[in-house]
Design a protein around this motif. Structure first.
Motif: not given
Lengths: 381, 381, 381, 381
Positions: D74, D92, D97-98, D124
């Motif tokens: 995650d 990213a 994604k975070h 995110t």
């Protein structure tokens, strides 16, 4: 080496601190096999279950004796209240487990002596959680003394001041009850200071102590009535060490303003060192060999050139915390078990500390100097 | 009021410090009549003459007894070596002069008692130069304790650490010779610390002391031979005050790194105070009544709201020095004479200090707690 | 050498401080001829007479110009308000007297330049009372820098923080009035800090300054009305020294908590030094050549191995005070006159300080870097 | 809430610190779901595998891009060298994604702006590892300022001094190379100080900066040849905040003796606060409302009444360490993701910090005051 299985008794704060250390030790110290957090016990099964989840143990139980029979558990980790240290340690030793017991080891010398004797014969590793000596700078202080950097030591002065009982408004708690706490400031604080003295300079040969309960009664919250406090607020001692050197100890739980005032100074013929736990990342060092016009106490900040610091942080002056000292302690424990070596401080040291605490109380009661027992138990130190 | 005439005995450093204070006191303290610096004595007449010029006295003499007969002299100011304090004070009292004697008052309790008794009957002002208590912040500390700002006092801990004898290379001097110095660290340093304890919290009722000579032999410079040191390097004591409170004292002349480490802490039920002469312009105060998240020791800088400071400087935090304390002492002396009031600390206090020092030595020798004599001498304090 | 005659203008606190120093200098420093306190002037003749008595001058006057014609007076000592420094210094120089003027030398660069030019031609000694640099430890700091003990200097950071105007309740006084005070925090505090920078590392070549009046209006006590503050509460500057090194200056009279926070640090390639006037008996020194595990800032306590300290006290760590610095300044002045040598800091330095202060104000007004004038006046520094 | 999966890039020290925090966060903070340590990447697959074992990740890879496609992950946790922060964060974010990126966010404003814009649209959570503001006492400092306890703020002064480049013997490394490090002391240290200023008092509106490379050449270890250092050793700035308040910043990597000297003081009309990261468990507070004779800076020791401390230890004064701050940061990150709330400091803040750093460099180059860009990016802070 296989991962050691730990069974924790007690889900209060020390229990949590131990759990944190167990979880991070293998990451901090490369090469240490990560401990298995097998089971946690609390006399209340629901609390145990909740703690099991929060602290991430594999299982939990409402009966600590189950841990003794759990073959996945190598180490019994005791974070229960003081008066349970003795029966739990006893049971753990008898069950052939390694034992990791929070301080103080016991409430009396007799209990501590029984545990130490049993531990000596057990062949297992036994540890007391007196963790201030794992501080990289305290380890450095010992190096400095031992190496002669400050010449021949001439005296020691140590204090442990806190203020958690300084107010008359602080109620009567289990800490004031001799059957549950044993001694007062001596057990809570003095045990650390005596261990520190042993660690740095060795054991007392004789001493003269003075214990005082300066707030003699405290109110019981439940009943609203006053009850006599059964142990000391303040304990002080004049000490002669085995080496013949003089030392003084001052311990107080009514020292308003101090939160963790474990302080010591060691004076030598060529310099001195001073430490204060409230500034645990600083060691003060005086080197008498300096040119006079440039002489002064140095304030050394902890850094990676001091033992174990670099495993936490590569940069000096960034600071370790109290919980990091517990991680070092756990590393020492795991390593001792892996190598089948004694751990320091072990149950012998737990006994020695208890002997000094008892001597201070005896001396205070009799208003006379008291001799410490000969070391009769060989092995460790 | 007429200007008081001073006759100074001793042209060493304390003599010079006294001369500076005598010269500046009237300018610092408006309304104080400027002392007359009448005559200075030294056993060497040439030294006396030189000092007379440098220190700006009207005349000088090689015979201190001449000062006693000098009608222009009101005050005999004794800055000679320790062993002469007794005979000179005795002669001055017998001559009907006011006496201003450096500490320690005498070498023994017997000498001090004789002086105190004579002083009591003399009707003159008698003063001992224990000047640390004149510090504006020490006066403030006494106010804080007396007013109940820190609640009821529960304990005192005091130290006086210096390092002038810490090295084994420091030779045997008069300070190591009991017939010239009396006790060692106790006389040099302990006298100040005991006076401080009296000033802040009152007198000891009983105590247990421990004296140690940790560097037992020192070399005599002239002969190159070693000679046994005749008095203590370190003295410590557990004390019970008249009030019942516990106190500890630690005194050392071998505390490497300390130059003027007179430190004390007084703990109370509502707070505490801490002082360190090496930072003589700071007083640390903890008020337990603060909101917890904002609680901490305060560092108070000396300023014009503290007693006597404003006479030196109208701005806070600018700092007084050790010599300024002597100016306050001289003002106190001149004022006591003008008003025909007792001076504090007087010869009674000199005796009380000597009694405590002797009790520490006696207790150390007998390894037993020692009771202090009852106060029998009324008048002062 | 004959005793120098002093004529003091101003009977406020600085006047008294000067009088104390004049009275004790010859006792503190053997060999210095005691100054004669000839006459004191105040615009109020009664105040002058009272001060004459209290401060022990031979005579007094309500007209400061009389001092200029008094043949017994060698030195005109100016402790009058800031705006009078210029006309009084001018008159004194024209009268052929030595001049000892409190800081700041003048309210403007033009005034200071005129005084410096006249002084240069006068053949007399001219002194500005910027006394923090006479501190034994500040002298030591200069030695350390000059000797290369900390390697090549790489930067300087200096602050002078006080809080006498921090509260919005502090009324409008002459300090807020440009015609009486000149600049604000710069004149009061900045002048000392700039002189310190000059003393330690030399002069600025260019700088960028920022002046702020953060409490823009204050109440006039007499009328109860608010009036706009005419000078800065805070002044900061980025500086490039003649040597090319960077320096920063921060000056504030609204820095709550600080009472005499003149602080500086000098960084070098081999170490650094740090000083704080609120702990004026301590110098912090870092020696980068230490073994890493033993490296740390040393806290050096002032003692007799540092310049001039031993004249006040033979024992280290006992502490000088702010007034003792004035005694050293007066000794320097008397010695300069006796030896016919320039005094430091002289009127040239007074001018240089004024130039830096003006440059900071100019830069702040124009929001641009400002070049300092070339040194054109030779002789001193 | 499901346990968040983390993919770590970088196995150096910051990587290890992150791993420790990921492992202990759930035990320290009850209710936080324990992160899953899914995979660790290093450009060297063997190093990655070894780190995977030591840091106890489920798997490892020699290609960080694999993490982007790993559905179990995650959060991309970036602990790679500075010049890789930008491309990795970009990838990213694009992968949805975070992102948890160590500071500085980027090497240039352009890079940071691109990342911030993309992050804003990403939905995110994006985090920059500027962790000093998570200190319980720094959080307390912000509370004190915001609540008006010290009145209206009037100025800020901040420093970040370290000495890792103070010696001329320190070789040329990637830190001296602009293409790899970006700026010098500004990127390493200044980013933290600017973030601290933002956190406590808000953003700069304009500033004047001065950057200096005082050791212009350093030796390349491999070749033995000297190479010109491409970024600054020292950066200082005069700042005007959005609020109109003045601030000063001083940053140095050649400040001999300092190891982690992030210090700030905030002055207000009713008091002030001071902090020094080298004593990270102490906050100094001055309350101008105290009775003058009892006024002084308080030293507050961190304790359980300060935010987050009690999760580590129930007793005040026992001390947190630098790694504990990272645990708080990770808790903040996990909580932000769970609650779908912005994290602070986020990429917007990373951009704002970069803008200030660039403005200091621009101002230094042009020798002129520089305006900061308007805040155009809404959302956070």
């Amino acid at each position: 080496m296989a991962n050691l299985g730990f069974g924790l008794i007690g889900t209060g704060f020390m229990g949590r601190t131990h759990a944190i250390a167990l979880q991070s030790v293998a990451t901090v110290f490369a090469g240490v096999a990560a401990p298995r957090l097998v089971s946690v016990a609390d006399h209340n099964a629901d609390d145990a279950a909740a703690a099991g989840r929060d602290l991430r143990f594999e299982r939990s139980t409402g009966d600590w004796r189950e841990l003794l029979e759990d073959s996945a558990i190598d180490v019994i980790d005791i974070c229960a209240p003081n008066y349970l240290h003795y029966p739990m340690s006893l049971a753990a030793l008898k069950a052939g487990k390694h034992v990791y017991c929070e301080k103080p080891l016991a409430l009396t010398v007799a209990e501590a002596a029984e545990l130490a004797a049993l531990a000596r014969e057990s062949g297992t590793v036994h540890a007391v959680g007196l963790n201030y000596t794992t501080n990289p700078l305290v380890q450095t202080a010992r190096e400095i003394i031992a190496s002669g950097e400050i010449g021949d030591a001439v005296s020691f002065t140590g204090r442990y001041f806190e203020d958690y009982m300084a107010s008359t408004e602080v109620p009567f708690t289990w800490r004031c009850d001799r059957s549950l706490a044993g001694s007062g400031a001596l057990a809570d604080l003095g045990s650390h200071l005596v261990n520190m003295l042993h660690f740095l300079l060795g054991r007392p040969k004789r001493l003269c102590g003075d214990c005082r309960t300066v707030i003699p009664k405290r109110r019981v919250t439940a009943t609203g009535e006053e009850r006599a406090v059964e142990n000391e607020d303040i304990a002080s001692a004049l000490v002669e060490l085995d080496s013949g050197l003089p030392a003084t100890l001052e311990i107080s739980r009514v020292a308003s303003g101090y939160k963790c005032g474990l302080q010591f100074e060691v004076f030598g013929t060529l310099g001195s060192i001073a430490f204060d736990q409230e500034r645990m990342n600083e060691l003060r060092l005086y080197d008498a060999g300096q040119r006079t016009a440039r002489a002064g106490f140095k304030t050394i900040l902890a850094g990676p050139t001091h033992p174990d610091y670099g495993n936490f942080c590569p940069a000096p002056g960034h600071g370790l915390g109290i919980n990091d000292l517990k991680v070092i302690e756990v590393r020492n424990l795991v390593r001792a078990i892996e190598r089948n070596e004694p751990f320091q401080p072990d149950f012998e040291e737990g006994l020695r500390v208890q002997q000094v605490m008892a001597a201070i109380e005896d001396s205070s009661a009799t208003k006379a100097w008291v001799e410490l027992p000969d070391e009769t138990t060989g092995a460790s130190q």
